[in-house]
Scaffold this motif. Structure first.
Motif, PDB file in Angstrom:
ATOM      1  N   THR A  85     -22.574  21.406 -18.372  1.00  0.00           N
ATOM      2  CA  THR A  85     -22.366  19.960 -18.434  1.00  0.00           C
ATOM      3  C   THR A  85     -22.977  19.302 -17.197  1.00  0.00           C
ATOM      4  O   THR A  85     -23.121  19.928 -16.150  1.00  0.00           O
ATOM      5  N   TRP A  86     -23.328  18.012 -17.324  1.00  0.00           N
ATOM      6  CA  TRP A  86     -23.888  17.289 -16.188  1.00  0.00           C
ATOM      7  C   TRP A  86     -22.773  16.793 -15.285  1.00  0.00           C
ATOM      8  O   TRP A  86     -21.776  16.242 -15.757  1.00  0.00           O
ATOM      9  N   GLY A  87     -22.945  16.989 -13.980  1.00  0.00           N
ATOM     10  CA  GLY A  87     -22.001  16.470 -13.005  1.00  0.00           C
ATOM     11  C   GLY A  87     -22.232  14.990 -12.762  1.00  0.00           C
ATOM     12  O   GLY A  87     -23.080  14.350 -13.394  1.00  0.00           O
ATOM     13  N   GLY A  88     -21.485  14.430 -11.816  1.00  0.00           N
ATOM     14  CA  GLY A  88     -21.593  13.013 -11.517  1.00  0.00           C
ATOM     15  C   GLY A  88     -22.862  12.681 -10.755  1.00  0.00           C
ATOM     16  O   GLY A  88     -23.498  13.541 -10.137  1.00  0.00           O
ATOM     17  N   LEU A  89     -23.231  11.404 -10.792  1.00  0.00           N
ATOM     18  CA  LEU A  89     -24.399  10.924 -10.064  1.00  0.00           C
ATOM     19  C   LEU A  89     -24.080  10.762  -8.580  1.00  0.00           C
ATOM     20  O   LEU A  89     -22.975  10.366  -8.208  1.00  0.00           O
ATOM     21  N   SER A  90     -25.057  11.051  -7.750  1.00  0.00           N
ATOM     22  CA  SER A  90     -24.907  10.862  -6.312  1.00  0.00           C
ATOM     23  C   SER A  90     -24.857   9.372  -5.981  1.00  0.00           C
ATOM     24  O   SER A  90     -25.076   8.510  -6.840  1.00  0.00           O
ATOM     25  N   ALA A  91     -24.604   9.079  -4.723  1.00  0.00           N
ATOM     26  CA  ALA A  91     -24.745   7.704  -4.250  1.00  0.00           C
ATOM     27  C   ALA A  91     -26.192   7.259  -4.443  1.00  0.00           C
ATOM     28  O   ALA A  91     -27.117   8.067  -4.384  1.00  0.00           O
TER      29      ALA A  91
END
Length: 325
Positions: free
Chosen positions: A311-317
């Motif tokens: 699964t894709w993790g969260g987006l960085s800043a």
């Protein structure tokens, strides 16, 4: 002057990926692995001794995989469904060096290429060892976003030495880590779900300790993505051969298993993806890619990781970069 067209951008990205010794999927985001439906090579393959006669093999999930085959040398020793990405290989010899690899199998039965070959040596057998390690103490846990939890515990002791720790969900063993680790992150969980975990220690003879007290956790129903996003994200630009490139660096998310694949978002849209060949960086990763020849162009850039569970993790800043002086 206008920047290059999309095809030119992608060709330059692909060329740069080759220069950086990255493999596969340096194309537009969403490009799939393999060719004509054949799954790609599983990334992030690891192997660790579970006892003097067993090894725990783990890998990242692969697109289009209907199942996986695990090999010891050239011999297939395990076959598991596509939903599984870890397995215990048993009936091994003590004090022996083994080489393991994993291949993904498509729905049509075709096999993809093998992932990285990993070597592991089983510990020596201990004669007449019937004493189990002490029970791991002080188990703790916390939700890491809506699809992962972090577990930790205090080390066990054993008269001959602890070899590994087994993590159980309910009554089912779901993971193992080496004796030098007293924490792990479990991914691939469901949002808004209650879980119960315990940990047991194992020695070289296969003796297993009593379980820790149960750690009960509920994953939140929503996920802002911060727990699985790359951190310390930086972005600058440089000029070379009349063109501008963005230079990115970041700290990979702390999850159990290797993070080998990333997707870069440029100006709110997927721009390119990359897969690290060999051993992926764990402390700080870097990457550069072409963005055009126009000075004074301002870009917004972010990055996210493909987690070991697929699964894709969260987006960085988000960072803002302007090319040129």
């Amino acid at each position: 002057m206008r920047g290059p067209s999309a095809p030119s951008f992608l060709l330059r990205s692909l060329a740069l990926c080759g220069t950086l010794a990255l493999v596969a999927s340096c194309g537009p985001a969403g490009a799939e692995e393999g060719d004509g439906g054949v799954p790609g090579a599983p990334a992030g393959v690891t192997a660790a001794s579970g006892s003097a006669t067993s090894v725990h093999v783990m890998w990242n999930t692969t697109d289009r995989a209907d199942g996986y085959e695990v090999y010891r040398g050239t011999t297939k020793v395990k076959e598991v469904p596509g939903s599984q990405h870890m397995v215990d290989v048993t009936r091994l010899r003590p004090s022996t060096l083994y080489v393991f690899s994993v291949r993904a199998r498509g729905a049509d039965g075709r096999l993809g290429p093998p992932g990285r070959r990993v070597r592991v040596k089983t510990p020596a057998a201990v004669a007449d060892d019937r004493s189990a390690p002490t029970r791991p103490s002080a188990p703790r846990g916390r939700a890491v976003g809506s699809r992962a939890v972090q577990l930790s515990w205090s080390a066990s002791t054993d008269d001959r030495g602890v070899v590994s720790y087994d993590i159980h969900q309910g009554g089912t063993k779901i993971h193992s880590v080496g004796a030098g680790r007293t924490a792990t992150v479990l991914t691939g969980l469901r949002p808004g779900t209650r879980y119960a975990f315990t940990v047991r220690a194992r020695d070289a003879a296969g003796n297993v300790s009593a379980a820790t007290r149960t750690v009960r956790l509920t994953t939140p129903g929503t996920d802002d993505g911060r727990a699985t996003a790359p951190t310390g994200f930086r972005a600058t630009s440089h000029r070379a051969d009349g063109a501008y490139h963005l230079d990115l660096s970041w700290v990979p998310p702390r999850v159990d298993g290797e993070v080998t694949e990333y997707r870069i978002q440029l100006d709110g849209r997927p721009a390119t993806s990359l897969v690290f060949g060999g051993r992926a960086p764990r402390d700080r990763a870097t990457y550069s890619f072409y963005v055009g020849r126009r000075a004074g162009a301002t870009h917004r850039v972010r990055i996210r990781a493909m987690l070991p569970d697929g699964t894709w993790g969260g987006l960085s800043a988000e960072r803002t970069v302007t090319t040129g002086p």
